[in-house]
Design an enzyme around this catalytic site. Sequence first.
Site, mmCIF file in Angstrom:
data_model
loop_
_atom_site.group_PDB
_atom_site.id
_atom_site.type_symbol
_atom_site.label_atom_id
_atom_site.label_comp_id
_atom_site.label_asym_id
_atom_site.label_seq_id
_atom_site.Cartn_x
_atom_site.Cartn_y
_atom_site.Cartn_z
ATOM 1 N N ARG A 162 0.836 -0.932 -0.114
ATOM 2 C CA ARG A 162 0.056 0.022 -0.080
ATOM 3 C C ARG A 162 0.969 1.331 0.394
ATOM 4 N NH1 ARG A 162 -2.663 -3.285 -1.034
ATOM 5 N NH2 ARG A 162 -4.540 -4.670 0.111
ATOM 6 N N SER A 172 -11.074 0.050 3.235
ATOM 7 C CA SER A 172 -10.242 -0.464 4.873
ATOM 8 C C SER A 172 -9.516 1.038 5.234
ATOM 9 C CB SER A 172 -8.981 -1.109 4.882
ATOM 10 O OG SER A 172 -9.138 -2.170 4.030
ATOM 11 N N GLU A 224 -4.822 4.258 5.932
ATOM 12 C CA GLU A 224 -4.718 3.985 4.853
ATOM 13 C C GLU A 224 -5.221 5.493 3.872
ATOM 14 O OE1 GLU A 224 -5.755 0.548 2.947
ATOM 15 O OE2 GLU A 224 -6.444 1.004 1.781
HETATM 16 C C1 LIG Z 1 -15.479 0.339 -0.896
HETATM 17 C C2 LIG Z 1 -14.227 0.317 -1.215
HETATM 18 C C3 LIG Z 1 -13.474 -0.958 -1.122
HETATM 19 C C4 LIG Z 1 -11.622 -0.493 -1.604
HETATM 20 N N1 LIG Z 1 -11.339 -1.029 -1.535
HETATM 21 C C5 LIG Z 1 -9.904 -1.355 -1.849
HETATM 22 C C6 LIG Z 1 -9.037 -2.303 -1.722
HETATM 23 O O1 LIG Z 1 -9.835 -3.751 -2.022
HETATM 24 N N2 LIG Z 1 -7.813 -2.176 -1.641
HETATM 25 C C7 LIG Z 1 -7.136 -1.154 -1.747
HETATM 26 O O2 LIG Z 1 -5.447 -1.166 -2.137
HETATM 27 N N3 LIG Z 1 -8.162 0.315 -1.725
HETATM 28 C C8 LIG Z 1 -8.873 0.415 -1.887
HETATM 29 N N4 LIG Z 1 -10.086 0.884 -2.203
HETATM 30 C C9 LIG Z 1 -9.787 2.252 -1.641
HETATM 31 C C10 LIG Z 1 -9.645 3.055 -2.623
HETATM 32 O O3 LIG Z 1 -10.699 2.609 -4.081
HETATM 33 C C11 LIG Z 1 -8.523 2.934 -4.020
HETATM 34 O O4 LIG Z 1 -7.559 3.197 -3.137
HETATM 35 C C12 LIG Z 1 -8.532 3.786 -5.116
HETATM 36 O O5 LIG Z 1 -7.074 3.970 -5.986
HETATM 37 C C13 LIG Z 1 -8.335 5.280 -4.895
HETATM 38 O O6 LIG Z 1 -8.841 5.714 -6.692
HETATM 39 P P1 LIG Z 1 -9.783 7.040 -6.969
HETATM 40 O O7 LIG Z 1 -9.665 7.520 -7.805
HETATM 41 O O8 LIG Z 1 -10.745 7.097 -5.686
HETATM 42 O O9 LIG Z 1 -8.369 7.685 -5.867
HETATM 43 P P2 LIG Z 1 -8.724 9.418 -5.932
HETATM 44 O O10 LIG Z 1 -9.349 9.239 -3.938
HETATM 45 O O11 LIG Z 1 -9.217 10.298 -6.422
HETATM 46 O O12 LIG Z 1 -7.436 10.239 -4.348
HETATM 47 C C14 LIG Z 1 -6.585 9.499 -3.832
HETATM 48 C C15 LIG Z 1 -5.463 9.892 -3.980
HETATM 49 O O13 LIG Z 1 -4.146 9.595 -5.131
HETATM 50 C C16 LIG Z 1 -4.465 10.917 -5.652
HETATM 51 N N5 LIG Z 1 -4.730 11.092 -6.940
HETATM 52 C C17 LIG Z 1 -5.850 10.485 -8.015
HETATM 53 N N6 LIG Z 1 -5.864 10.539 -9.326
HETATM 54 C C18 LIG Z 1 -3.816 11.026 -9.180
HETATM 55 C C19 LIG Z 1 -3.646 11.248 -10.810
HETATM 56 N N7 LIG Z 1 -3.801 11.517 -11.544
HETATM 57 N N8 LIG Z 1 -1.959 11.354 -10.598
HETATM 58 C C20 LIG Z 1 -1.358 11.998 -9.049
HETATM 59 N N9 LIG Z 1 -2.379 11.582 -7.503
HETATM 60 C C21 LIG Z 1 -3.211 10.939 -8.502
HETATM 61 C C22 LIG Z 1 -5.272 12.474 -5.172
HETATM 62 O O14 LIG Z 1 -5.167 13.229 -5.083
HETATM 63 C C23 LIG Z 1 -5.156 11.522 -3.375
HETATM 64 O O15 LIG Z 1 -4.020 11.774 -2.878
HETATM 65 C C24 LIG Z 1 -11.263 1.331 -1.322
HETATM 66 C C25 LIG Z 1 -12.528 2.015 -1.290
HETATM 67 C C26 LIG Z 1 -13.499 1.777 -1.198
HETATM 68 C C27 LIG Z 1 -14.755 3.038 -1.349
#
Ligand SMILES: Cc1cc2nc3c(=O)[nH]c(=O)nc-3n(C[C@H](O)[C@H](O)[C@H](O)COP(=O)(O)OP(=O)(O)OC[C@H]3O[C@@H](n4cnc5c(N)ncnc54)[C@H](O)[C@@H]3O)c2cc1C
Length: 354
Positions: free
Chosen positions: A170, A248, A346
Amino acid sequence: MADRLAGVPLAPYTTLRTGGPARAFTQARTQDELVAIVAEADHEGEPVLVLGGGSNLVVSDDGFDGLVVRVVTRGVDVTAPTSAAGDGRVLVTVQAGEDWDALVARCVAEGWSGVECLSGIPGLVGSTPIQNVGAYGQDVSQTVAAVRVYDRATGEVGDLTAAECGFAYRHSAFKHDPGRHMVLAVTYALERSPLSGPVAYKELATRLGVEIGARVPLADAREAVLELRRGKGMVLDPDDPDTRSAGSFFTNPVLGPEEAAALALRAPGHPRWDMPDGTVKIPAAWLIENAGFPKGYERGRVRISTKHTLALTNPSGEAGATELLALAREVRDGVHEKFGVWLVNEPVLVGVRL
Ligand SMILES: Cc1cc2nc3c(=O)[nH]c(=O)nc-3n(C[C@H](O)[C@H](O)[C@H](O)COP(=O)(O)OP(=O)(O)OC[C@H]3O[C@@H](n4cnc5c(N)ncnc54)[C@H](O)[C@@H]3O)c2cc1C
């Protein structure tokens, strides 16, 4: 250049449904637009928040005093590697704004193996290298071949190799210097195969009725992962309040030998995964439950998911980040008091602290 809107509330753009207004809000539809928007903001000294799917964010109730850039770039390019060593593989280059699970579904349908166990994870492709997204025995470090980035420190666009991304559990090099690199696109090297990678996670192997290390049809792996995830409220579902979360909330702590020995004295026989480098990973869910915080533990309008101890939820969507973080603090401090281990969040905290 894309339009800028003022005072857009951020809560609807996050899966936790928290976050006040952005001073300015815009969307980037192409790589060039994304780079230009961020470069101009940097030139003006304006703080920038890059927004993907908002599934790993806790945004302050006061909002964000700067420019929020929502990434909506699209495109998937598929090529075969040119070197002989790449035989049997396919290189899939995906723009940052593509939906992650839609990509996984396509890979499974096309017979491209390597990301099937990452089914059902919300968010966009561009975020996957940031925290080395992982689940059920896979993480993207196993398949990322290159990440195209805009480096805000140098003003240059370039490609990082997987080694340069510094992936760990992570974690990645991107987290050392948060916000410096904008991910523009990610290239995954996938195996052309109708079979999943070797199943590496016990619970998944049991669900599939196979031994650890077995390979199963890609679609079976995806379906089994989705079923397991739904049972834990880990697939976004507007009808399931337990999914109003950021997944998480705490990572599994990784302890050095001394800390591990201290924990073993406090909690003899506790569950642990011994890692090859001598560290010990502890299931955060076990620590939380055994520190007195069961599933469904409620504090006002926020609660621990009724299905998954690690997810803190905002079931009605009406609570703010302040309430959610108060619960997170209570859990973190309770675990520390009982076990002497500090849990680490996280999700990315924006304008708030734990
Ligand atoms: C129901 C649920 C289940 C989940 N299960 C998992 C799991 O099993 N495993 C896991 O690892 N995660 C899990 N997550 C967490 C999450 O889905 C992941 O971390 C996912 O990759 C976040 O993507 P996002 O586009 O929504 O990022 P955001 O929440 O929009 O952004 C997260 C971070 O990344 C940065 N960011 C976003 N896009 C970019 C870009 N293009 N360039 C640079 N920085 C950027 C943002 O500024 C922020 O700091 C879960 C979340 C939820 C709600």
